[in-house]
Each structure stands twice: as structure tokens, then as C-alpha cells.
Design an enzyme around this catalytic site. Structure first.
Site, mmCIF file in Angstrom:
data_model
loop_
_atom_site.group_PDB
_atom_site.id
_atom_site.type_symbol
_atom_site.label_atom_id
_atom_site.label_comp_id
_atom_site.label_asym_id
_atom_site.label_seq_id
_atom_site.Cartn_x
_atom_site.Cartn_y
_atom_site.Cartn_z
ATOM 1 N N HIS A 83 0.905 -1.195 -0.026
ATOM 2 C CA HIS A 83 -0.076 -0.058 -0.030
ATOM 3 C C HIS A 83 0.787 1.265 0.017
ATOM 4 C CE1 HIS A 83 -3.154 -2.920 2.392
ATOM 5 N NE2 HIS A 83 -3.787 -2.481 1.278
ATOM 6 N N SER B 200 -2.531 -7.804 2.720
ATOM 7 C CA SER B 200 -3.081 -8.110 3.909
ATOM 8 C C SER B 200 -3.412 -9.298 4.239
ATOM 9 C CB SER B 200 -4.258 -6.892 4.110
ATOM 10 O OG SER B 200 -3.861 -5.628 3.801
ATOM 11 N N LYS C 273 -18.169 -7.520 7.710
ATOM 12 C CA LYS C 273 -16.851 -8.099 7.674
ATOM 13 C C LYS C 273 -16.330 -8.155 8.998
ATOM 14 C CE LYS C 273 -13.196 -7.501 4.126
ATOM 15 N NZ LYS C 273 -12.794 -6.575 2.926
ATOM 16 N N ARG D 222 -1.383 -5.864 -8.405
ATOM 17 C CA ARG D 222 -0.169 -6.592 -8.204
ATOM 18 C C ARG D 222 0.024 -7.505 -9.745
ATOM 19 N NH1 ARG D 222 -2.476 -8.002 -2.284
ATOM 20 N NH2 ARG D 222 -4.261 -7.419 -3.819
HETATM 21 P P1 ADP Z 1 -9.840 -4.235 -0.398
HETATM 22 O O1 ADP Z 1 -10.133 -5.033 0.725
HETATM 23 O O2 ADP Z 1 -10.419 -3.244 -0.931
HETATM 24 O O3 ADP Z 1 -9.162 -4.878 -1.374
HETATM 25 P P2 ADP Z 1 -7.044 -3.664 0.829
HETATM 26 O O4 ADP Z 1 -6.648 -2.937 1.999
HETATM 27 O O5 ADP Z 1 -6.703 -5.081 0.543
HETATM 28 O O6 ADP Z 1 -8.617 -3.429 0.335
HETATM 29 O O7 ADP Z 1 -6.232 -2.975 -0.766
HETATM 30 C C1 ADP Z 1 -6.360 -1.806 -1.161
HETATM 31 C C2 ADP Z 1 -5.638 -1.453 -2.367
HETATM 32 O O8 ADP Z 1 -4.398 -1.884 -2.337
HETATM 33 C C3 ADP Z 1 -6.336 -2.178 -3.526
HETATM 34 O O9 ADP Z 1 -6.262 -1.540 -4.579
HETATM 35 C C4 ADP Z 1 -5.463 -3.085 -3.804
HETATM 36 O O10 ADP Z 1 -5.278 -3.871 -4.826
HETATM 37 C C5 ADP Z 1 -4.123 -2.534 -3.393
HETATM 38 N N1 ADP Z 1 -3.036 -3.229 -2.642
HETATM 39 C C6 ADP Z 1 -3.005 -4.124 -1.882
HETATM 40 N N2 ADP Z 1 -1.814 -4.846 -1.618
HETATM 41 C C7 ADP Z 1 -1.023 -4.449 -2.492
HETATM 42 C C8 ADP Z 1 0.452 -4.621 -3.138
HETATM 43 N N3 ADP Z 1 1.074 -5.296 -2.654
HETATM 44 N N4 ADP Z 1 0.837 -3.974 -4.180
HETATM 45 C C9 ADP Z 1 -0.110 -2.998 -4.608
HETATM 46 N N5 ADP Z 1 -1.335 -2.553 -4.397
HETATM 47 C C10 ADP Z 1 -1.876 -3.416 -3.535
#
Ligand code: ADP
Length: 150
Positions: free
Chosen positions: A17, A127, A41, A90
Site C-alpha cells: 500500500h 493484507s 466483515k 499486483r
Molecule cells: P480491499 O479490501 O478493498 O481490496 P485492501 O486494503 O486489501 O482493500 O487493498 C487496497 C488497495 O491496495 C487495492 O487497490 C489493492 O489492490 C491494493 N494493494 C494491496 N496490496 C498491494 C500490493 N502489495 N501492491 C499494490 N497494491 C496493493
């Protein structure tokens, strides 16, 4: 004023992130990191902790703010007068998932999305992997900012 909303669960915020936010900073005047709250959730970290982790990661960055929201991301973006939704990619699986959402947000709500590709060294980080490792008392040090390590 170019204002982007970067929405997510951030349970917890990861180095992936942070990478997306750092590369988005030169492209926008303001970035709102928006923690979506979904009553159905279950989260591993509390909303307060998730917010605190993000704020601590951007203490010296005046362009970044952290907010929480419920309901549709596109509605929140309109309420905040945002130019677009920012999302990170990703791999092709992320792309396929994001494509439908982005097209729906555009068609139904007139809200555009901007995608940034993460650096290759972060493409394995999610995450959910961090949560799995933390739940099993593993080492998350190489995946999250220092503040999450607690
Ligand atoms: P959600 O539950 O909406 O997917 P996340 O917190 O998992 O929320 O992710 C938020 C954003 O960050 C999304 O656009 C996700 O694709 C992006 N993201 C998560 N991990 C990575 C990473 N390692 N590299 C790039 N983008 C990421």
C-alpha cells in the site's frame, strides 16, 4: 485540485500500500486514504489501530489524510469532491477483479479510477497474507511498516 481517494480495508496497511501511495503523491494534490467499514466483515485489527497505523506512516506528508466511510466508495468520493479512485495492481487477478468494479463505478456513478502497478518486490504482499502469518505467530517484519509490528 486533483484529489484521489485510495479506498481499502487496510487490515493492516502493508509495504505494498505504501508503495502505491508514494508513487501516487507526485500525481495528485491530495490523497485521502479511505478505510471502508463493512459491518458484516470481521477485521483482525480494530478500526482505531488501522487508522493509527496509516496516520503514523504519513506524519510528515501534508497531502495525505485518513478518513473512514461506510457505503458505496463512489458516493464517498463524490462527497469528498474527489477526481478519481486510486487502486493498486499486483497482477492479472487484481486487474480482472478491479476491471468490473471500475467500469461499474464509471457507468453507474461517473467516477473514474486510476491504477498504479506496484514495484515487483511488493507484488507478493497482501493484507490477507500478513493476517495469516500474524495469526500463526510468524514474522511479518518484511511486509508491513514498523508501526504495525508494534
Ligand atoms: P480491499 O479490501 O478493498 O481490496 P485492501 O486494503 O486489501 O482493500 O487493498 C487496497 C488497495 O491496495 C487495492 O487497490 C489493492 O489492490 C491494493 N494493494 C494491496 N496490496 C498491494 C500490493 N502489495 N501492491 C499494490 N497494491 C496493493
Amino acid at each position: 485540485m486533483k484529489r484521489a481517494v485510495f479506498p481499502g480495508s487496510f487490515d493492516p496497511i502493508t509495504l505494498g500500500h505504501l508503495d502505491i501511495i508514494q508513487r501516487a503523491l507526485p500525481l495528485f494534490d491530495e490523497i485521502i486514504i479511505a478505510i471502508g467499514v463493512n459491518a458484516e466483515k470481521k477485521y483482525m485489527w480494530s478500526l482505531d489501530d488501522r487508522k493509527r497505523f496509516i496516520e503514523a506512516s504519513f506524519t510528515n506528508e501534508s497531502k495525505v489524510s485518513v478518513k473512514t466511510y461506510t457505503g458505496l466508495t463512489a458516493s464517498f468520493c463524490k462527497q469528498e469532491n474527489a477526481t478519481c479512485i486510486l487502486r493498486g495492481l499486483r497482477n492479472a487477478t487484481d486487474f480482472t477483479y478491479e476491471q468490473a468494479i471500475a467500469q461499474a463505478n464509471d457507468t453507474a456513478n461517473g467516477m473514474d479510477s486510476v491504477f498504479l502497478m506496484c514495484s515487483p518486490e511488493y507484488s507478493h504482499i497482501s493484507s490477507s497474507i500478513v493476517r495469516d502469518i500474524a495469526r500463526n505467530n510468524g514474522d511479518i517484519n518484511s511486509l508491513v511498516p514498523d508501526v504495525v509490528k508494534g
